[in-house]
Every structure is written in C-alpha cells, then in structure tokens.
Design a protein around this motif. Sequence first.
Motif, PDB file in Angstrom:
ATOM      1  N   ARG A 265      -6.048   2.957  -0.126  1.00  0.00           N
ATOM      2  CA  ARG A 265      -5.921   2.119   0.984  1.00  0.00           C
ATOM      3  C   ARG A 265      -6.926   2.569   2.028  1.00  0.00           C
ATOM      4  O   ARG A 265      -7.755   1.728   2.679  1.00  0.00           O
ATOM      5  CB  ARG A 265      -4.445   2.073   1.693  1.00  0.00           C
ATOM      6  N   LEU A 266      -7.071   3.757   2.233  1.00  0.00           N
ATOM      7  CA  LEU A 266      -8.258   4.240   3.265  1.00  0.00           C
ATOM      8  C   LEU A 266      -9.391   3.958   2.646  1.00  0.00           C
ATOM      9  O   LEU A 266     -10.537   4.026   3.452  1.00  0.00           O
ATOM     10  CB  LEU A 266      -7.911   5.801   3.491  1.00  0.00           C
TER      11      LEU A 266
ATOM     12  N   TRP B 156       0.670  -1.110  -0.127  1.00  0.00           N
ATOM     13  CA  TRP B 156      -0.140   0.141   0.013  1.00  0.00           C
ATOM     14  C   TRP B 156       1.030   1.350   0.011  1.00  0.00           C
ATOM     15  O   TRP B 156       0.315   2.537   0.105  1.00  0.00           O
ATOM     16  CB  TRP B 156      -0.832  -0.022   1.175  1.00  0.00           C
TER      17      TRP B 156
ATOM     18  N   GLU C  43      -2.017   5.289  -0.283  1.00  0.00           N
ATOM     19  CA  GLU C  43      -2.606   5.710   0.963  1.00  0.00           C
ATOM     20  C   GLU C  43      -4.026   6.136   0.649  1.00  0.00           C
ATOM     21  O   GLU C  43      -4.959   5.674   1.523  1.00  0.00           O
ATOM     22  CB  GLU C  43      -1.794   6.768   1.796  1.00  0.00           C
TER      23      GLU C  43
ATOM     24  N   GLY D 105      -7.284  -3.208   3.718  1.00  0.00           N
ATOM     25  CA  GLY D 105      -6.430  -1.872   4.074  1.00  0.00           C
ATOM     26  C   GLY D 105      -5.543  -2.265   4.897  1.00  0.00           C
ATOM     27  O   GLY D 105      -4.583  -1.216   5.375  1.00  0.00           O
TER      28      GLY D 105
ATOM     29  N   PHE E 239     -10.176   1.313   0.631  1.00  0.00           N
ATOM     30  CA  PHE E 239     -10.524  -0.046   1.259  1.00  0.00           C
ATOM     31  C   PHE E 239     -10.735  -0.264   2.614  1.00  0.00           C
ATOM     32  O   PHE E 239     -11.679  -1.295   3.019  1.00  0.00           O
ATOM     33  CB  PHE E 239      -9.559  -1.094   0.530  1.00  0.00           C
ATOM     34  N   VAL E 240     -10.405   0.583   3.423  1.00  0.00           N
ATOM     35  CA  VAL E 240     -10.609   0.717   5.060  1.00  0.00           C
ATOM     36  C   VAL E 240     -11.995   1.104   5.233  1.00  0.00           C
ATOM     37  O   VAL E 240     -12.989   0.733   5.819  1.00  0.00           O
ATOM     38  CB  VAL E 240      -9.668   1.355   5.772  1.00  0.00           C
TER      39      VAL E 240
END
Length: 837
Positions: A640-641, A633, A637, A706, A643-644
């Motif tokens: 990634r966030l 990741w 970023e 994430g 996906f979180v």
Amino acid sequence: MAEPATLENKVEERIKTHEEKQEWWWIAEKRRSRRLDYLRKAVWKKGALGGNYAPGIKLDLEGPTLFTDMWKRNHTDPIMLRRAKALAHVLDNIPIFITDQAQLVGYMGSLPHTLAWRVDGASIVNEEAYNEPGIHEEPQAESLKTVAELNAYWAGQTAIDKVARILDPEDAVKFLSGAIGWGAPTSAYGYSAKNYEYFMTGERAFEDIIDEIDANIEKAEEKTIGTPGPDILPLYDRIQNWEAMKIVLEAGIRYANRYARLARIVAENFESDPKRKEELLRVAETCERVPAKTPRNLQESLQYDFFVQIIARHEAHEGAWPSRPDYYHGPYYDKDVNIEKNITREEALDLIGEFMIRTYEVGGFGPRWAREGLQGITGTWVWTIGGVKPDGSDACNDMTIALMQAARLVRVANPTLSFRWHPKVSDEVMREIFECNRQGLGYPNLRNDPILVANAMHWHGHPIEEARLWMNQACLSPCPPTKHGQQPMRMASATANCAKIVEYALHNGYDHVVNMQMGPKTGDARKFTDFEQLFEAWVKQMEWIFNTLVRTVNLGRFKDPEFFGRPFLSAISERSVESGLDVVSPVGDRGNSWITAFTFVENIDSLAAVKKLVFDDKKYTMDQLITALEANWEGYEEMRLDFVKGAPKWGNDDDYVDDIMLRCLRECARHSKVIKDPSGNNWPILPENVSGNIHYANIVNALPNGRRLGDALYDGGISPGPGLDKKGPTAVLKSCAKIDHITHGRAFLLNQRLSPTQLAGEKGYQLWKAYVKTWADLGIDHIQFNVVSDETLYAAQRDPEKYSEVIVRVAGYSAHFVDISRKTQDNIIQRTVQGLG
C-alpha cells in the motif's frame, strides 16, 4: 476612572497584539459596531455541527401546517394555482418577528431558532425529520404527533415520491442507494438562479409585474373567446398560471406590510429609545415600499432582495443563494453614501454587515447526507462580486469594497464571496481580496472572468453580453441571471461520486460496499493485460454513472411543472411572465446543466499508480492488486505504501500522471456533448467536493492510490491529494494549467493553503499578487485559499469556544472550523502549506 482616550489606546494596543498573533477573529469583535456585534452574537446557528444540529435548534411546524391546511382545501385546483394559494396562506399567517437592533427583516420560520421544513418535497426526508433527535419543540409528544400527521398526509404525494413512481426501477434503486451520487431530481430542493435582470435593475417591482400579468391575462382571455384554433388551447392553462403568479406577488406585498405594521406597533407602543424608535419607523417605511415598488435607497434595495430570497425559500428548500450584490446594490450605495450623503460609510457598513448576518441565519431542515456533505452551513450561499459589465468594462464599485470590509467585520461562513478577476481590476480592490484571505476568511475565492465568460458561451451558447453577467449558481458554476440564461432548478442534482468510476472499473461494475452489481460488467480486471483495457473499462463506467444520474434529473425537470412547480419563482422570471409557463418548464431555457464531479482526482492518481506499478514497472500483478483492494489493504501495508509513495501523483507538474488527467477529462467532455438536458443542451462536468470527501469516506472502497475504505478522500476539484503536492505551488499551477478550462469542463475547483506568516505586510501582498498573476496568465478558472496556521487550528480543536469565529475553506464553501467534524478538520490540517516566492 480611566479617560476615554486612555481606554481607546488600550484597545488599540490589544488589537495590535492580536494582529501580531494573526488572531483576526478577536480583532473583528473589537472593530465592528455595537449593533453588528450584538446581531452577530444573537444568531441561531443553523448549520449542522459535523452532521448534528446545535442544541436549541428546533423544527418549525407553523409553516408546514399552514401550507398543508390550505393545500387540502384546494384539491381541485391545478398544481401551480394550488401551490400559490398554499404559499400565500403561509405568508399571510406565519408568525413574524423583528430581531432587536435589526434594520432588515424576514425569516422562513416562525421563530429565530427554527428550521424551515419543506414538507411536500420527499417522504424520505420527512421520515428523517420525525426521527431526528433534539429538534422537536416541547411538549415533544405533541410536536411528534403533528409531524406524524403531516407525514401521513404527504406520504406518496411528495415531489420525489411522484418521480420515483415513474423512474425506471433499476435507476431508482441505484440512484437512491447513495453510492454513486446525491441530489434530488425536483425543484422542491436544490437551488435556483433569480432573473435579476428582470426584477432587480430598478425598472420594476411586484406591482409592475402584476400589471404585466394582468395585461397578459386580458390578451389571452380575448383570444379564448375569439376564433377557435389549436393556438388558443394552451392559453387556458396559462391563464391559471398567471393567476397563480399574481396571487403570490400580492401575498408577498402583504407579507412585507405585516412587518411594516409590526415595526410601527413596536415603535409607537413599546420602544422608549428615540434612536431605535426612528430605526423601527424606517423599517416600517421600507417594508411599505418594497417589494411592492422599486427601491429608492440602499436599505430598501437590500430589503427588497432579502424579501425575494425569503419568499423563494418559503416556496422551496433552496440550497444556494446565487447573487451579485455589488452589481445590483452598488448604485444605491453610491447614491446614499457618495452622491446624496444620506448615510455615512459606517452606517452603510452596518447595513451590509447585517445583510450578511441575516443571510447567515437562514436555514432549513436537511437530511443527514446533506448535512454531512455541507458541514457547518445550511447551503452554499456564494455571492459573486467584481467582474465586468455587458460591455466588458470593469464592474467593481464602492459596494464591492464595502462587502469585503463588512465580511471581515462579521466573519460569517455564509454567505461567502467569489471574486470575478479580470485584467482591469484595480490594486485597491486586489488589496481588499488579499486582506480577506490573509485574515483567514477563506474567501473571496478568485474566478478567472475571461476564461469563464468564454466557457459559458462554449458549453451553453450564452451570448457574450449575457455571459458577462454571470454569477455563481452554487459553489462554482457560472450562470447568467437573464431571461433565457437563468437556471430555475438544480440541474446539478446529477452529483457524481466519481471515485466509484475507477472502483467499478477494477471490480467489473460490482460494488463491494453496498454489495450489488451497480455498473456494467466491463471485464475481470485480474485478467487485464495492459493499461488500455483498464482505461476502456473506466470510460464505460464513467458513461454509465453519468447516464444514470442525468436520466434521473432530466425526468425530474421534465415532470416538475406537474409534480411541484414554482409560482413565485415564475412570477419574478421574465420568461414565465411573458409565456405563462411555469419557470421550471425547459421551454425557452437555454440551459445551465452540469455534472458535479465529486472525488474526481482519486481516479487520476489510481490509474497512474496501476499504470506505473503494474503495467509499466511490472512490480505487481493485477491479481495481487485486486486481492489487496478486496482486503482493504489489510496485510498488504508495504505494498500500500508503495502505491502511495512510489507512484506519480497529480499536482507535481509530472506529465506521466497529468496526461492521464487530460485523457479522462477529454473523455468526460466528449460524453458531456452526447448526453443532453431537457433544453437540448450539454452536461459538462464540474469537479469540486464540498465536504463529500468525508461523507463518502465509508462508501468508497479501497483504491489503488493507497486509500483504504474509511479514509477521507481528497478534498476535491482538481486539488492534489493532501500532502501529495511535493514540488511547490507553481508545480500545482502548471499541472492545473494543462487542462483546457474552457472546453474540458464547466469549472475546476483548486484549493491552496498558504502560510499566514509569509503573507504578512507589503511583501506578503506582493508575493500573493505575483502568484495570482501566474494563476491568471496560465488560464486556470478558479483558486481559493486557506490562510490559517496549524497552531491556530490545533488550538481551536482543544478549546473550540475561544475560536468560534475561525473560518476555513472546505471545498467550494467556507465553514467555521469548530462546526465541522474532526475528520474534516484533520483533512484540512493535512493540506500542504505552500511557500510562495
């Protein structure tokens, strides 16, 4: 000088202040007796602090040296007889001690600060023992020389060495890589259920079992000199097995008599306090009685049970303590306290509290991966209480309550209690459970008894009367302590690092952390065009991981009578005493195998994220996702966030992700009936974690939920990821209730963190009780609580010495907060504090 009443008032005022601040650990110190306070503080803590042993803890060399010396002398004997003689030599000669003020005796090491070492278990563990800093007695050079000599002798001869030689080479490499799972496919390590229904009901003790063995030997010998035929040929081996059982039972009686002699010597020659002298003489009388003969009172019953556990731990490295103490010791409590009034309730609490302290101090040397996976403890000593009797009636008794009251006084992290809830449980008992959790013990956890009785019948065919006797085999798996239901070997050595399933599905079976092809090639995920292709790859990787682990453990179980064997465990097991077979033989064993599914929910959140953001919303491509994952990741970023935060998460009563959980569990359940154990029974999964989420943090690669390589994984079971359950505690329960807790798996761990403030007073109890009713009505099989404030936990991080008895629930076990790693501490703090009502 202050008047006693004034001092007492001041103490009560301080206690009240601590209650208002919910500082229960300080209250316990003031409430417990002087004896319990002394014994609690005198304990040498054997659980690793994070992953390292505490200063002063040393490796015991007396036991391994005695065992090896006698093992060498009897090299022509068959394995079980040879092991029995070596074990008897240890019991006859290992130095013993009695802790000051103790009423119960026994330990596996030669001194209270020593760790027992299973020298014949695995060469790889022996090498760790040699290299572990700080655990070798002075003069260190001499100790290391002894360890090196023992290791040189056992190299290639240990139980694991023998299994590894015949295991498929590819299976061996992948199993031992540490990537896909952990465990040891041998009874040298792990845990065993005890056949309590055979030796702990008051009908028989060691001398009675010896008489049964003698009668079996006599009958067999008569047959061997009778009419020839194939039926008599197995008897020659079985006679030697019976002889081995008899040897260890007789040695166990002598071992207890050594303590009796020591107690009398101290009482008659060295003790000046009349009260303590009387206690020592009672210890002597107790050890002269048990384990040779059946107990007559509570002290003898507890001591009998404890001797059995200690002797079993001289025989093997047992990592669990399956027990049902209120059911088997309760009648003696009732007789002593309520009927004959031989002792007061306070004296009984002292005995029970000491029983828990003696258990807490037990410890053996474990490899670093095991210490990191079980931070703060040496094994999962989960004692089962409550539940029902074989006829379905309530099994709770005064001992049930006394155990919980003693637990609040001594505040040990091991043993913990696991309560078998059922609809007939009284309000009095429920209040005791509540009080233990409100005071921050993290136990008892709650198990849904009607669900789990049905579960035991469904997966392993236990008759209902036996299923109703179940106790926790380790953290969660129910196991009847009966002739055919008892599990003699840790078949959960098939412990799967399940996050690797989705990782391998995304990387064509390749492991970028260990840099090798692990799973089957299931296709380049960059080219997947729909979710079903990814899910199909997930199923194939799941089957491969489960197959690989189960093949290894099955082989270990099948060969264990030849490679290790358990003469003492056999001697207290009805099936073995009757048949003459080693108890680890699968013959006549109904089976209680399960696959421990670590890091399972990562699969669900990861699959849901890919389905939502890649295939449904088409916000990203599979190529972009795989590239981001391969980069851990880094440089992605914002993605990634997304996906979180932008994908649905398990535990929020959202059918989108919950349906994926059900699909995965149904596939696991289907395959669980395809793979079989050596008894021919099923391998259901059991999602939980201990502290494997921290151990595997640097082993599991970046995931689509994430998470990055190195980040802690979720805390296990079917618990939502920390902070990801956004819709409150009822939504968590509704998600979990969609699972069929009878047919989808063996058991399902659920962590919940509750507010200490909200649980204050009668209102707090009623809120909690209503929540528990909802949990039970929804048919969920397990729940456990952390009820410690962030304020307390942060204070414990700053000043650990002042908070040494603060306990938290990790996952399947409890630990003192100051004994777990900072990463684990932070992971617990991050869990969502749920508000009730």
